[in-house]
Scaffold this motif. Structure first.
Motif: not given
Length: 99
Positions: A54-83
């Motif tokens: 339990k303590l190891a998991l809490e410490a890992a959660k604390g270390a995560a922001p230092y080790m891994h960048a947070r991913l940003n949401e990317v919105n892509a509108n790819i709804h091009h329909m052919k006739r």
């Protein structure tokens, strides 16, 4: 009166509250200095070795922001329909049999 110079305001001359870059670098170069990440990882590893998961998991959660960048949401509108006239036979067959 708001803004501008006011008598007695601001940092006093000779104030020692401001930390210089050389002071910070001097502290970081000492042998016993440990970064927050090093401390968190040490706690995590010791807890894991002692099977305190339990303590190891809490410490890992604390270390995560230092080790891994947070991913940003990317919105892509790819709804091009052919006739229908532009679609190949394979594409038409796919849409007809899709459901």
């Amino acid at each position: 009166m708001r803004g501008g110079y006011r008598e007695g305001s601001g940092r006093k001359k000779g104030s020692t509250h401001k930390v210089s870059l050389s002071t910070v670098q001097g502290i970081m170069q000492k042998e016993e200095f440990q970064s927050p990440l090093e401390i968190i990882l040490k706690i995590m590893n010791q807890a894991y070795e002692n099977e305190d998961y339990k303590l190891a998991l809490e410490a890992a959660k604390g270390a995560a922001p230092y080790m891994h960048a947070r991913l940003n949401e990317v919105n892509a509108n790819i709804h091009h329909m052919k006739r229908i006239q532009e679609m190949s036979d394979d594409e038409l067959h796919y849409f007809i049999n899709k459901n």
